[in-house]
Design a protein around this motif. Structure first.
Motif, PDB file in Angstrom:
ATOM      1  N   ALA A  16       0.678  -1.397  -0.051  1.00  0.00           N
ATOM      2  CA  ALA A  16      -0.066  -0.045   0.000  1.00  0.00           C
ATOM      3  C   ALA A  16       0.873   1.188   0.028  1.00  0.00           C
ATOM      4  O   ALA A  16       0.723   2.169  -0.744  1.00  0.00           O
ATOM      5  CB  ALA A  16      -0.798   0.259   1.078  1.00  0.00           C
ATOM      6  N   LEU A  17       1.883   1.227   0.775  1.00  0.00           N
ATOM      7  CA  LEU A  17       2.673   2.270   0.806  1.00  0.00           C
ATOM      8  C   LEU A  17       3.442   2.472  -0.561  1.00  0.00           C
ATOM      9  O   LEU A  17       3.686   3.824  -1.077  1.00  0.00           O
ATOM     10  CB  LEU A  17       3.942   2.355   1.854  1.00  0.00           C
ATOM     11  N   THR A  18       3.828   1.663  -1.123  1.00  0.00           N
ATOM     12  CA  THR A  18       4.644   1.834  -2.485  1.00  0.00           C
ATOM     13  C   THR A  18       3.618   2.414  -3.481  1.00  0.00           C
ATOM     14  O   THR A  18       3.893   3.175  -4.207  1.00  0.00           O
ATOM     15  CB  THR A  18       5.298   0.434  -2.856  1.00  0.00           C
ATOM     16  N   ILE A  21       2.787   6.011  -2.539  1.00  0.00           N
ATOM     17  CA  ILE A  21       3.833   6.901  -2.900  1.00  0.00           C
ATOM     18  C   ILE A  21       3.608   7.282  -4.406  1.00  0.00           C
ATOM     19  O   ILE A  21       3.793   8.337  -5.104  1.00  0.00           O
ATOM     20  CB  ILE A  21       5.049   6.584  -2.640  1.00  0.00           C
ATOM     21  N   SER A  22       3.542   6.126  -5.281  1.00  0.00           N
ATOM     22  CA  SER A  22       3.811   6.250  -6.755  1.00  0.00           C
ATOM     23  C   SER A  22       2.622   7.140  -7.402  1.00  0.00           C
ATOM     24  O   SER A  22       2.805   8.013  -7.913  1.00  0.00           O
ATOM     25  CB  SER A  22       3.948   5.024  -7.442  1.00  0.00           C
ATOM     26  N   LYS A  23       1.287   6.748  -6.727  1.00  0.00           N
ATOM     27  CA  LYS A  23       0.118   7.241  -7.362  1.00  0.00           C
ATOM     28  C   LYS A  23      -0.037   8.845  -6.887  1.00  0.00           C
ATOM     29  O   LYS A  23      -0.390   9.628  -7.539  1.00  0.00           O
ATOM     30  CB  LYS A  23      -1.270   6.532  -6.831  1.00  0.00           C
ATOM     31  N   THR A  24       0.562   9.200  -5.504  1.00  0.00           N
ATOM     32  CA  THR A  24       0.461  10.327  -5.015  1.00  0.00           C
ATOM     33  C   THR A  24       1.406  11.183  -5.543  1.00  0.00           C
ATOM     34  O   THR A  24       1.009  12.559  -5.876  1.00  0.00           O
ATOM     35  CB  THR A  24       0.479  10.558  -3.644  1.00  0.00           C
ATOM     36  N   PHE A  25       2.604  10.806  -5.699  1.00  0.00           N
ATOM     37  CA  PHE A  25       3.681  11.879  -6.180  1.00  0.00           C
ATOM     38  C   PHE A  25       4.205  11.730  -7.695  1.00  0.00           C
ATOM     39  O   PHE A  25       4.950  12.352  -7.941  1.00  0.00           O
ATOM     40  CB  PHE A  25       4.779  11.875  -4.949  1.00  0.00           C
ATOM     41  N   VAL A  26       4.188  10.698  -8.240  1.00  0.00           N
ATOM     42  CA  VAL A  26       4.528  10.261  -9.571  1.00  0.00           C
ATOM     43  C   VAL A  26       3.450  10.981 -10.473  1.00  0.00           C
ATOM     44  O   VAL A  26       2.279  10.724 -10.487  1.00  0.00           O
ATOM     45  CB  VAL A  26       4.970   8.892  -9.934  1.00  0.00           C
ATOM     46  N   PRO A  27       4.030  11.944 -11.507  1.00  0.00           N
ATOM     47  CA  PRO A  27       3.120  12.364 -12.400  1.00  0.00           C
ATOM     48  C   PRO A  27       2.399  11.325 -13.189  1.00  0.00           C
ATOM     49  O   PRO A  27       2.919  10.150 -13.548  1.00  0.00           O
ATOM     50  CB  PRO A  27       4.202  13.400 -13.469  1.00  0.00           C
ATOM     51  N   LYS A  28       1.055  11.658 -13.435  1.00  0.00           N
ATOM     52  CA  LYS A  28       0.204  10.657 -14.186  1.00  0.00           C
ATOM     53  C   LYS A  28       0.534  10.151 -15.728  1.00  0.00           C
ATOM     54  O   LYS A  28       0.568   9.091 -15.728  1.00  0.00           O
ATOM     55  CB  LYS A  28      -1.197  11.324 -14.392  1.00  0.00           C
ATOM     56  N   ASP A  29       1.276  11.122 -16.437  1.00  0.00           N
ATOM     57  CA  ASP A  29       1.988  10.459 -17.386  1.00  0.00           C
ATOM     58  C   ASP A  29       3.089   9.575 -17.654  1.00  0.00           C
ATOM     59  O   ASP A  29       3.139   8.609 -18.353  1.00  0.00           O
ATOM     60  CB  ASP A  29       2.360  11.730 -18.484  1.00  0.00           C
ATOM     61  N   LYS A  49      -4.694  10.481  -8.029  1.00  0.00           N
ATOM     62  CA  LYS A  49      -4.163  10.948  -6.462  1.00  0.00           C
ATOM     63  C   LYS A  49      -4.768  10.527  -5.459  1.00  0.00           C
ATOM     64  O   LYS A  49      -4.362  10.196  -4.413  1.00  0.00           O
ATOM     65  CB  LYS A  49      -3.929  12.466  -6.521  1.00  0.00           C
ATOM     66  N   THR A  50      -6.343  10.649  -5.530  1.00  0.00           N
ATOM     67  CA  THR A  50      -7.101  10.193  -4.398  1.00  0.00           C
ATOM     68  C   THR A  50      -6.986   8.667  -4.114  1.00  0.00           C
ATOM     69  O   THR A  50      -6.724   8.352  -2.929  1.00  0.00           O
ATOM     70  CB  THR A  50      -8.604  10.196  -4.739  1.00  0.00           C
ATOM     71  N   LEU A  51      -6.858   7.797  -5.206  1.00  0.00           N
ATOM     72  CA  LEU A  51      -6.311   6.505  -4.854  1.00  0.00           C
ATOM     73  C   LEU A  51      -5.000   6.171  -4.113  1.00  0.00           C
ATOM     74  O   LEU A  51      -4.774   5.444  -3.065  1.00  0.00           O
ATOM     75  CB  LEU A  51      -6.429   5.684  -6.145  1.00  0.00           C
ATOM     76  N   GLY A  52      -4.044   7.189  -4.560  1.00  0.00           N
ATOM     77  CA  GLY A  52      -2.850   7.116  -3.903  1.00  0.00           C
ATOM     78  C   GLY A  52      -2.872   7.501  -2.335  1.00  0.00           C
ATOM     79  O   GLY A  52      -2.332   7.040  -1.420  1.00  0.00           O
ATOM     80  N   LEU A  57      -3.280   5.983   3.503  1.00  0.00           N
ATOM     81  CA  LEU A  57      -3.830   5.813   4.651  1.00  0.00           C
ATOM     82  C   LEU A  57      -4.164   4.110   4.876  1.00  0.00           C
ATOM     83  O   LEU A  57      -3.971   3.974   6.200  1.00  0.00           O
ATOM     84  CB  LEU A  57      -5.394   6.280   4.468  1.00  0.00           C
ATOM     85  N   ALA A  58      -4.237   3.316   4.011  1.00  0.00           N
ATOM     86  CA  ALA A  58      -4.335   1.887   4.218  1.00  0.00           C
ATOM     87  C   ALA A  58      -2.963   1.481   4.911  1.00  0.00           C
ATOM     88  O   ALA A  58      -3.143   0.719   5.781  1.00  0.00           O
ATOM     89  CB  ALA A  58      -4.624   1.244   2.888  1.00  0.00           C
ATOM     90  N   ALA A  59      -1.830   1.942   4.400  1.00  0.00           N
ATOM     91  CA  ALA A  59      -0.676   1.590   4.836  1.00  0.00           C
ATOM     92  C   ALA A  59      -0.539   2.039   6.509  1.00  0.00           C
ATOM     93  O   ALA A  59      -0.233   1.108   7.284  1.00  0.00           O
ATOM     94  CB  ALA A  59       0.572   2.106   4.214  1.00  0.00           C
ATOM     95  N   VAL A  60      -1.141   3.052   6.742  1.00  0.00           N
ATOM     96  CA  VAL A  60      -0.938   3.543   8.208  1.00  0.00           C
ATOM     97  C   VAL A  60      -2.092   2.742   8.796  1.00  0.00           C
ATOM     98  O   VAL A  60      -1.656   2.300   9.946  1.00  0.00           O
ATOM     99  CB  VAL A  60      -1.247   5.110   7.960  1.00  0.00           C
ATOM    100  N   GLY A  61      -3.112   2.498   8.454  1.00  0.00           N
ATOM    101  CA  GLY A  61      -4.399   1.954   8.999  1.00  0.00           C
ATOM    102  C   GLY A  61      -4.088   0.440   9.394  1.00  0.00           C
ATOM    103  O   GLY A  61      -4.716  -0.239  10.149  1.00  0.00           O
ATOM    104  N   LEU A  62      -3.284  -0.277   8.480  1.00  0.00           N
ATOM    105  CA  LEU A  62      -2.916  -1.469   8.792  1.00  0.00           C
ATOM    106  C   LEU A  62      -2.186  -1.984   9.916  1.00  0.00           C
ATOM    107  O   LEU A  62      -2.015  -2.917  10.282  1.00  0.00           O
ATOM    108  CB  LEU A  62      -2.390  -2.234   7.465  1.00  0.00           C
TER     109      LEU A  62
END
Length: 127
Positions: A16-18, A21-29, A49-52, A57-62
């Motif tokens: 989840a963390l991996t 991070i990629s979905k939140t911080f890596v550009p979509k293209d 970004k929302t999925l990211g 949050l899932a990584a933290v919540g687990l």
């Protein structure tokens, strides 16, 4: 049983963390050009970004609720939510005929289902 549940939660938290991070911080293209990231080409930046953020949050919540012993019921709730997320991922990758990724998502789903079952039932933090 407790050790197996902790190992499963740790593995899933890393996944989840991996992904988060990629979905939140890596550009979509850039994501769209990666293996398994082609689905992002048809999705909005906000959705990706929302999925990211949800994956972060899932990584933290687990892990964190159990470690801090603050609302540890959030661990199986998070795992159950991860099951739903993986169902969506499997549908998305299945429509794109990315069956290897569907199989990988199925493994993640099974881990999350194991955590949810174990932490709601026999390996509950309240037992």
């Amino acid at each position: 049983m407790n050790l197996a549940l902790w190992i499963a939660a740790g593995l899933l938290a890393v996944v989840a963390l991996t992904g988060g991070i990629s979905k939140t911080f890596v550009p979509k293209d850039k994501l769209a050009a990666l293996h398994g990231g082609g689905w992002t080409a048809g999705a909005s930046v906000g959705f990706v970004k929302t999925l990211g953020v949800l994956e972060l949050l899932a990584a933290v919540g687990l892990i964190l609720p159990a470690v801090l012993d603050i609302a540890p019921v959030l661990v199986p709730v998070t795992a159950a939510c991860w099951v739903l997320l993986m169902v969506g991922a499997m549908i998305t990758h299945g429509r794109r005929r990315e069956f290897a990724l569907v199989g990988l998502n199925l493994i993640y789903l099974a881990l999350a289902a194991f955590i949810a079952w174990g932490r709601f039932g026999p390996g509950s933090f309240t037992a």
